[in-house]
Design a protein around this motif. Sequence first.
Motif, mmCIF file in Angstrom:
data_model
loop_
_atom_site.group_PDB
_atom_site.id
_atom_site.type_symbol
_atom_site.label_atom_id
_atom_site.label_comp_id
_atom_site.label_asym_id
_atom_site.label_seq_id
_atom_site.Cartn_x
_atom_site.Cartn_y
_atom_site.Cartn_z
ATOM 1 N N SER A 52 0.825 -1.214 0.000
ATOM 2 C CA SER A 52 0.000 0.000 0.000
ATOM 3 C C SER A 52 0.857 1.261 0.000
ATOM 4 O O SER A 52 0.396 2.333 -0.385
ATOM 5 N N MET A 53 2.124 1.130 0.409
ATOM 6 C CA MET A 53 3.068 2.250 0.389
ATOM 7 C C MET A 53 3.791 2.354 -0.949
ATOM 8 O O MET A 53 4.563 3.280 -1.170
ATOM 9 N N GLY A 54 3.603 1.360 -1.826
ATOM 10 C CA GLY A 54 4.247 1.378 -3.141
ATOM 11 C C GLY A 54 5.509 0.541 -3.223
ATOM 12 O O GLY A 54 6.313 0.727 -4.132
ATOM 13 N N PHE A 55 5.678 -0.385 -2.278
ATOM 14 C CA PHE A 55 6.881 -1.210 -2.235
ATOM 15 C C PHE A 55 6.516 -2.685 -2.214
ATOM 16 O O PHE A 55 5.377 -3.056 -1.980
ATOM 17 N N ARG A 56 7.522 -3.527 -2.458
ATOM 18 C CA ARG A 56 7.382 -4.974 -2.318
ATOM 19 C C ARG A 56 8.522 -5.448 -1.437
ATOM 20 O O ARG A 56 9.596 -4.836 -1.399
ATOM 21 N N ILE A 57 8.304 -6.533 -0.725
ATOM 22 C CA ILE A 57 9.348 -7.072 0.139
ATOM 23 C C ILE A 57 10.371 -7.810 -0.716
ATOM 24 O O ILE A 57 10.024 -8.686 -1.497
ATOM 25 N N ALA A 58 11.632 -7.423 -0.569
ATOM 26 C CA ALA A 58 12.710 -8.054 -1.319
ATOM 27 C C ALA A 58 13.450 -9.092 -0.476
ATOM 28 O O ALA A 58 14.138 -9.939 -1.015
ATOM 29 N N SER A 59 13.298 -9.022 0.845
ATOM 30 C CA SER A 59 13.966 -9.976 1.740
ATOM 31 C C SER A 59 12.948 -11.018 2.195
ATOM 32 O O SER A 59 12.326 -10.877 3.232
ATOM 33 N N THR A 60 12.791 -12.057 1.405
ATOM 34 C CA THR A 60 11.740 -13.038 1.683
ATOM 35 C C THR A 60 12.260 -14.341 2.278
ATOM 36 O O THR A 60 11.476 -15.239 2.543
ATOM 37 N N ASP A 61 13.554 -14.475 2.505
ATOM 38 C CA ASP A 61 14.113 -15.727 3.006
ATOM 39 C C ASP A 61 14.218 -15.805 4.517
ATOM 40 O O ASP A 61 14.819 -16.719 5.048
ATOM 41 N N SER A 62 13.656 -14.846 5.254
ATOM 42 C CA SER A 62 13.757 -14.886 6.700
ATOM 43 C C SER A 62 12.534 -14.236 7.328
ATOM 44 O O SER A 62 11.679 -13.686 6.644
ATOM 45 N N ASP A 63 12.480 -14.288 8.634
ATOM 46 C CA ASP A 63 11.351 -13.754 9.389
ATOM 47 C C ASP A 63 11.512 -12.245 9.565
ATOM 48 O O ASP A 63 12.179 -11.793 10.489
ATOM 49 N N ASN A 64 10.923 -11.467 8.672
ATOM 50 C CA ASN A 64 11.044 -10.015 8.745
ATOM 51 C C ASN A 64 10.424 -9.453 10.027
ATOM 52 O O ASN A 64 10.976 -8.541 10.624
ATOM 53 N N ILE A 65 9.289 -9.989 10.437
ATOM 54 C CA ILE A 65 8.621 -9.500 11.645
ATOM 55 C C ILE A 65 9.527 -9.733 12.850
ATOM 56 O O ILE A 65 9.718 -8.851 13.681
ATOM 57 N N GLY A 66 10.092 -10.928 12.959
ATOM 58 C CA GLY A 66 10.954 -11.255 14.093
ATOM 59 C C GLY A 66 12.214 -10.414 14.151
ATOM 60 O O GLY A 66 12.695 -10.066 15.226
ATOM 61 N N ARG A 67 12.752 -10.062 12.991
ATOM 62 C CA ARG A 67 13.961 -9.230 12.940
ATOM 63 C C ARG A 67 13.642 -7.770 13.194
ATOM 64 O O ARG A 67 14.508 -6.996 13.557
ATOM 65 N N GLY A 68 12.415 -7.350 12.916
ATOM 66 C CA GLY A 68 12.041 -5.953 13.094
ATOM 67 C C GLY A 68 12.374 -5.071 11.905
ATOM 68 O O GLY A 68 12.287 -3.858 11.995
ATOM 69 N N TRP A 69 12.742 -5.676 10.799
ATOM 70 C CA TRP A 69 13.022 -4.896 9.589
ATOM 71 C C TRP A 69 12.948 -5.811 8.371
ATOM 72 O O TRP A 69 12.981 -7.025 8.489
ATOM 73 N N ALA A 70 12.830 -5.176 7.230
ATOM 74 C CA ALA A 70 12.793 -5.898 5.959
ATOM 75 C C ALA A 70 13.472 -5.024 4.909
ATOM 76 O O ALA A 70 13.558 -3.810 5.060
ATOM 77 N N ILE A 71 13.949 -5.661 3.867
ATOM 78 C CA ILE A 71 14.469 -4.932 2.706
ATOM 79 C C ILE A 71 13.329 -4.872 1.696
ATOM 80 O O ILE A 71 12.701 -5.891 1.396
ATOM 81 N N VAL A 72 13.051 -3.672 1.192
ATOM 82 C CA VAL A 72 11.956 -3.499 0.242
ATOM 83 C C VAL A 72 12.474 -2.800 -1.015
ATOM 84 O O VAL A 72 13.511 -2.139 -0.995
ATOM 85 N N ALA A 73 11.726 -2.964 -2.090
ATOM 86 C CA ALA A 73 12.022 -2.303 -3.358
ATOM 87 C C ALA A 73 10.731 -1.662 -3.856
ATOM 88 O O ALA A 73 9.634 -2.116 -3.517
ATOM 89 N N ARG A 74 10.874 -0.658 -4.644
ATOM 90 C CA ARG A 74 9.706 0.044 -5.171
ATOM 91 C C ARG A 74 8.996 -0.840 -6.198
ATOM 92 O O ARG A 74 9.636 -1.512 -7.012
ATOM 93 N N ILE A 75 7.676 -0.852 -6.158
ATOM 94 C CA ILE A 75 6.880 -1.641 -7.101
ATOM 95 C C ILE A 75 7.056 -1.103 -8.516
ATOM 96 O O ILE A 75 7.203 -1.860 -9.464
ATOM 97 N N GLN A 76 7.068 0.207 -8.658
ATOM 98 C CA GLN A 76 7.213 0.838 -9.978
ATOM 99 C C GLN A 76 8.694 0.775 -10.370
ATOM 100 O O GLN A 76 9.486 1.648 -10.035
ATOM 101 N N THR A 77 9.061 -0.265 -11.103
ATOM 102 C CA THR A 77 10.473 -0.556 -11.371
ATOM 103 C C THR A 77 11.135 0.378 -12.384
ATOM 104 O O THR A 77 12.360 0.414 -12.460
ATOM 105 N N ASP A 78 10.369 1.153 -13.126
ATOM 106 C CA ASP A 78 11.001 2.048 -14.096
ATOM 107 C C ASP A 78 11.597 3.288 -13.427
ATOM 108 O O ASP A 78 12.386 3.993 -14.030
ATOM 109 N N ARG A 79 11.239 3.553 -12.194
ATOM 110 C CA ARG A 79 11.793 4.677 -11.427
ATOM 111 C C ARG A 79 12.060 4.232 -9.987
ATOM 112 O O ARG A 79 11.368 4.644 -9.068
ATOM 113 N N PRO A 80 13.096 3.406 -9.780
ATOM 114 C CA PRO A 80 13.331 2.831 -8.460
ATOM 115 C C PRO A 80 14.163 3.687 -7.498
ATOM 116 O O PRO A 80 14.274 3.356 -6.329
ATOM 117 N N PHE A 81 14.744 4.787 -7.993
ATOM 118 C CA PHE A 81 15.672 5.559 -7.169
ATOM 119 C C PHE A 81 15.005 6.802 -6.589
ATOM 120 O O PHE A 81 14.466 7.633 -7.318
#
Length: 114
Positions: A52-81
Motif C-alpha cells: 500500500s506504500m508502493g513497495f514490495r518485500i525483497a527480503s523473503t528468506d527470513s522472518d522479517n517481523i521477528g527481525r524488526g526490519w525488511a528490505i523493500v524495493a519500489r513496485i514501480q520498477t522504471d523509477r526505483p531511485f
Amino acid sequence: MSLYHCTIAQDRDQRQVIVHWDDHDPNRHIVAPVSVAADTLDEAKLTDLVSSMGFRIASTDSDNIGRGWAIVARIQTDRPFYNPLDQGWYAYLQDDVKSAIADKWPGARVPGVN
C-alpha cells in the motif's frame, strides 16, 4: 538507493511500519509510518502494508517481523531511485545529485559517493 530499509518498530501494543531512504538514520523516511495492532501483524499483513506504500518485500528468506526490519524495493520498477532533495523518483540518479545528497546529509549512506 534502489533497495530500502523497512523498519517494524514497537509502539506499546502497536507496530509502526516505515520505509527509510537512509540506512543510517531511521528519521530519514520516504513514507509516513503506518500503525497496526501488534497481534495482527504477520508476514502477509506486512506484505500488504508495504504494498500500500508502493513497495514490495525483497527480503523473503527470513522472518522479517521477528527481525524488526525488511528490505523493500519500489513496485514501480522504471523509477526505483528516490531523491530526498526533491522527493522524486527517477530511473537513475546522476553523480551531481548523489553528491548534493551527500553534502546535505553528510552521514547518509549514498551509494556511488565515497
